[in-house]
Enzyme design. Structure first.
Site, PDB file in Angstrom:
ATOM      1  CE  LYS A 150      -3.934  -2.246   0.345  1.00 25.52           C
ATOM      2  NZ  LYS A 150      -5.050  -2.194  -0.592  1.00 25.52           N
ATOM      3  CG  HIS A 206      -7.275  -9.576  -6.168  1.00 22.31           C
ATOM      4  ND1 HIS A 206      -8.505  -9.001  -6.344  1.00 22.31           N
ATOM      5  CD2 HIS A 206      -6.731  -8.971  -5.096  1.00 22.31           C
ATOM      6  CE1 HIS A 206      -8.687  -8.081  -5.429  1.00 22.31           C
ATOM      7  NE2 HIS A 206      -7.639  -8.034  -4.659  1.00 22.31           N
ATOM      8  N   GLY A 232      -8.958  -8.131   3.147  1.00 14.42           N
ATOM      9  CA  GLY A 232      -9.972  -7.077   2.973  1.00 14.42           C
ATOM     10  C   GLY A 232     -10.330  -6.477   4.321  1.00 14.42           C
TER      11      GLY A 232
HETATM   12  C1  CAP Z   1      -7.110  -5.454   0.812  1.00 14.10           C
HETATM   13  C2  CAP Z   1      -7.175  -5.321  -0.690  1.00 14.10           C
HETATM   14  C3  CAP Z   1      -7.738  -6.499  -1.386  1.00 14.10           C
HETATM   15  C4  CAP Z   1      -9.012  -6.976  -0.790  1.00 14.10           C
HETATM   16  C5  CAP Z   1     -10.039  -7.369  -1.862  1.00 14.10           C
HETATM   17  C6  CAP Z   1      -8.006  -4.111  -1.074  1.00 14.10           C
HETATM   18  O1  CAP Z   1      -6.548  -4.273   1.292  1.00 14.10           O
HETATM   19  O2  CAP Z   1      -5.891  -5.118  -1.226  1.00 14.10           O
HETATM   20  O3  CAP Z   1      -7.867  -6.132  -2.745  1.00 14.10           O
HETATM   21  O4  CAP Z   1      -8.643  -8.078  -0.043  1.00 14.10           O
HETATM   22  O5  CAP Z   1     -11.137  -7.951  -1.260  1.00 14.10           O
HETATM   23  O6  CAP Z   1      -7.571  -3.487  -2.029  1.00 14.10           O
HETATM   24  O7  CAP Z   1      -9.021  -3.937  -0.449  1.00 14.10           O
HETATM   25  P1  CAP Z   1      -6.797  -3.919   2.822  1.00 14.10           P
HETATM   26  P2  CAP Z   1     -11.368  -9.534  -1.338  1.00 14.10           P
HETATM   27  O8  CAP Z   1      -6.147  -5.022   3.635  1.00 14.10           O
HETATM   28  O9  CAP Z   1      -6.121  -2.582   3.019  1.00 14.10           O
HETATM   29  O10 CAP Z   1      -8.279  -3.869   3.018  1.00 14.10           O
HETATM   30  O11 CAP Z   1     -10.151 -10.100  -0.663  1.00 14.10           O
HETATM   31  O12 CAP Z   1     -12.649  -9.737  -0.599  1.00 14.10           O
HETATM   32  O13 CAP Z   1     -11.467  -9.904  -2.775  1.00 14.10           O
HETATM   33 MG    MG Z   2      -6.465  -4.744  -3.206  1.00 12.59          MG
END
Ligand code: CAP
Ligand code: MG
Length: 411
Positions: free
Chosen positions: A151, A267, A338
Site C-alpha cells: 500500500k 485475486h 480485505g
Molecule cells: C485489501 C485489498 C484487497 C481486498 C479485496 C483491497 O486491502 O488489497 O484487494 O482483499 O477484497 O484493495 O481492499 P486492505 P477480497 O487489507 O487494506 O483492506 O479479498 O474480498 O477480494
Molecule cells: Mg487490493
C-alpha cells in the site's frame, strides 16, 4: 414458452453425467413456471414453440428441474450440453450462468452452487502447486501464512515497493503481493518492480527468511502468458491474476503452461458486481470451484464475515471448495483479506482453521511503527492464534501487537 415441460422432480439422474446447479429464484410467476423457463432457456428452449424442436432433442439435451425447495431450484444439465474440448469454462458459464439473468419472467436469480460430474472435472488439471506446494516453498508446514498487500495500491516506485516488501519480510510476513490495480504503469514499470522485489526477497532469504511476493500480470488474454514468462525470468517467485477481469481462461493458461514454474495467487476484484446481491447474480462458491479447476494456487475468499468486504454467506463453503477432497485436484490456499488488522486475526482463524493465508494492507502499513511494525504485529497475532493464546494476553509481551490493538481494537 416452447410448450414442453422441463420438470423432472426427483433425484439427480446420474451424478457422473450431469452438471447440477442450484439457483435462488425471485419471480411473480409460480416458481415451477420460473424453473421451467430457466431450464428451457439454458438448454433447448426459447420463449415460444418452434417447429425444429422435438421431444427427442429435449430428452437428450434438455435441462431438468429436479427439485424445488422454497426459493431454491435444482437444475441438472446433461454433460452432453457442454463442449467436448478439454476444459472450457466460457462455454460452461454460458450454459449455467448465461441468458437466465436477463429473463423477463424473473425478478431476480442467483447461481448459488454448481457440482460438476467426473467427465467434466477430468478435463481440468487444477493447481500446479496448491496450498501444500506454497507451504513447501515457504518451509511453513502448519501455521497460517501471513501476508500483506503493498500500500498505497498504486504510487510507489519499484525501489519503494521492494523496500516495503523487505520491511514486511523482516517483520516476519511470509507473503506479499501487488495490489489488484497495479500491473505495468509508468510510475512502477513491471520489469523494474519485479527485479527490485526479487532482490529484496533474495536478501531476506540470505538472512534466513523465506517469503513470496505475487507480481500482478493481469493483462489481455493474448499477452498474459508472454508477460508471465518475462516476469518469471526477471525473478518473480509468484504471479497474481485478477480472475474476473482477466477470465478463468487466463488462470488456466498460466497454470497449465509448463514454462510457468511459480504459484498463482488469484485475486477476485469485480466479483462484488455479482456476488454481493443475495438475490441476483452469482455466489462466490461457483467462482471458487471454477478457480480451483483452472489451477489457481491461492484464492481470495473474503474474511468469513469479519473484515471490510461484505460477507458472502457461503464463506464456509468456499473454504471447503478450496480445501475439500471431493474433487481430483490439489488444495487451494484460501486467502482471507480485505479490511484485516491484527485484532481480528484470532476471529478469522476461529472460522478458517489453520490452512489459510491471512493478509492485511492497511492493517500493516497503517501501524504506528510503520511496515515492519505492522508486519510484526500481524505475525504475532498469527502466532498467538496458532498457540491458542488470546491476543490481549499475547500483547502483554509483544509491543507491536499491543500498539495494533490500541490503534484498531480487536474482535
Ligand atoms: C485489501 C485489498 C484487497 C481486498 C479485496 C483491497 O486491502 O488489497 O484487494 O482483499 O477484497 O484493495 O481492499 P486492505 P477480497 O487489507 O487494506 O483492506 O479479498 O474480498 O477480494
Ligand atoms: Mg487490493
Amino acid at each position: 414458452m416452447d410448450g414442453f415441460t422441463y420438470m423432472h422432480l426427483g433425484e439427480v439422474s446420474d451424478p457422473d453425467k450431469y452438471v447440477v446447479c442450484k439457483y435462488r429464484v425471485t419471480s411473480d410467476l409460480p416458481i415451477e413456471k420460473a424453473a421451467d423457463a430457466i431450464a428451457a432457456e439454458q438448454s433447448t428452449g426459447t420463449w415460444t414453440g418452434i417447429s425444429t424442436l422435438d421431444r427427442g432433442i429435449i430428452d437428450r439435451l434438455g435441462a431438468r428441474v429436479i427439485d424445488i425447495s422454497g426459493d431454491i431450484i435444482t437444475v441438472e444439465f446433461p454433460s452432453e450440453d457442454f463442449s467436448i474440448e478439454t476444459g472450457s469454462v466460457p462455454q460452461i458459464l454460458s450454459v449455467i450462468a448465461g441468458n437466465l439473468f436477463g429473463l423477463g419472467a424473473l425478478k431476480a436469480v442467483r447461481l448459488e452452487d454448481v457440482t460438476f460430474p467426473k467427465d467434466i472435472l477430468s478435463q481440468f488439471k487444477g493447481p500446479k502447486f496448491g496450498s501444500d506446494g506454497i507451504r513447501d516453498l515457504l518451509d511453513r508446514p502448519e501455521k497460517p501464512l501471513v501476508g500483506t498487500i503493498v500500500k498505497p495500491k498504486i504510487g510507489l516506485s519499484p525501489e519503494d515497493t521492494a523496500k516495503y516488501v523487505y520491511e514486511a519480510g523482516a517483520g516476519g510476513l511470509t507473503n506479499s503481493k501487488d495490489d489488484e490495480t497495479l500491473v505495468d504503469q509508468r510510475f512502477c514499470p513491471i520489469e523494474d518492480r519485479t527485479v527490485a522485489v526479487a532482490d529484496a526477497l533474495d536478501r531476506l532469504e540470505s538472512e534466513g527468511h523465506k517469503m513470496l511476493h505475487a507480481i500482478n500480470v493481469s493483462t489481455r488474454g493474448d499477452k498474459i502468458v508472454e508477460l508471465a514468462e518475462k516476469v518469471q525470468s526477471w525473478g518473480a517467485k509468484q504471479l497474481m491474476v485478477d480472475v474476473i477481469t482477466c477470465g478463468f481462461g487466463a488462470v488456466q493458461a498460466l497454470a497449465e503452461d509448463p514454462s510457468i514454474k511459480v504459484p498463482i495467487h488469484v485475486h477476485r476484484t469485480m466479483h462484488g458486481a455479482f456476488t454481493k446481491d443475495p438475490l441476483h447474480g452469482i455466489a462466490m462458491l461457483p467462482l471458487t470451484k471454477l478457480t480451483r479447476m483452472c489451477g489457481g494456487d491461492a484464492l481470495h475468499i473474503g474474511t468469513l464475515g469479519v473484515g471490510k468486504m461484505a460477507a458472502d454467506k457461503h464463506d464456509d463453503s468456499n473454504l471447503v471448495a478450496c480445501l475439500g477432497d471431493d474433487v481430483p485436484y490439489k488444495k487451494v490456499m484460501p486467502v482471507c483479506s480485505g479490511g484485516v488488522y491484527p485484532g481480528i486475526v484470532g476471529a478469522i482463524v476461529e472460522r478458517s482453521g489453520l490452512d489459510v493465508q491471512i493478509q492485511a494492507g492497511g492493517g500493516v502499513a497503517g501501524h504506528p511503527d510503520g511496515v515492519r511494525g505492522g508486519a510484526k504485529a500481524m505475525s504475532q497475532a498469527v502466532d498467538a492464534a496458532f498457540a491458542g493464546i488470546p491476543l490481549s494476553e499475547y500483547a502483554k509481551d509483544h509491543r507491536e501487537l499491543a500498539l495494533a490493538l490500541e490503534k484498531w481494537g480487536s474482535r
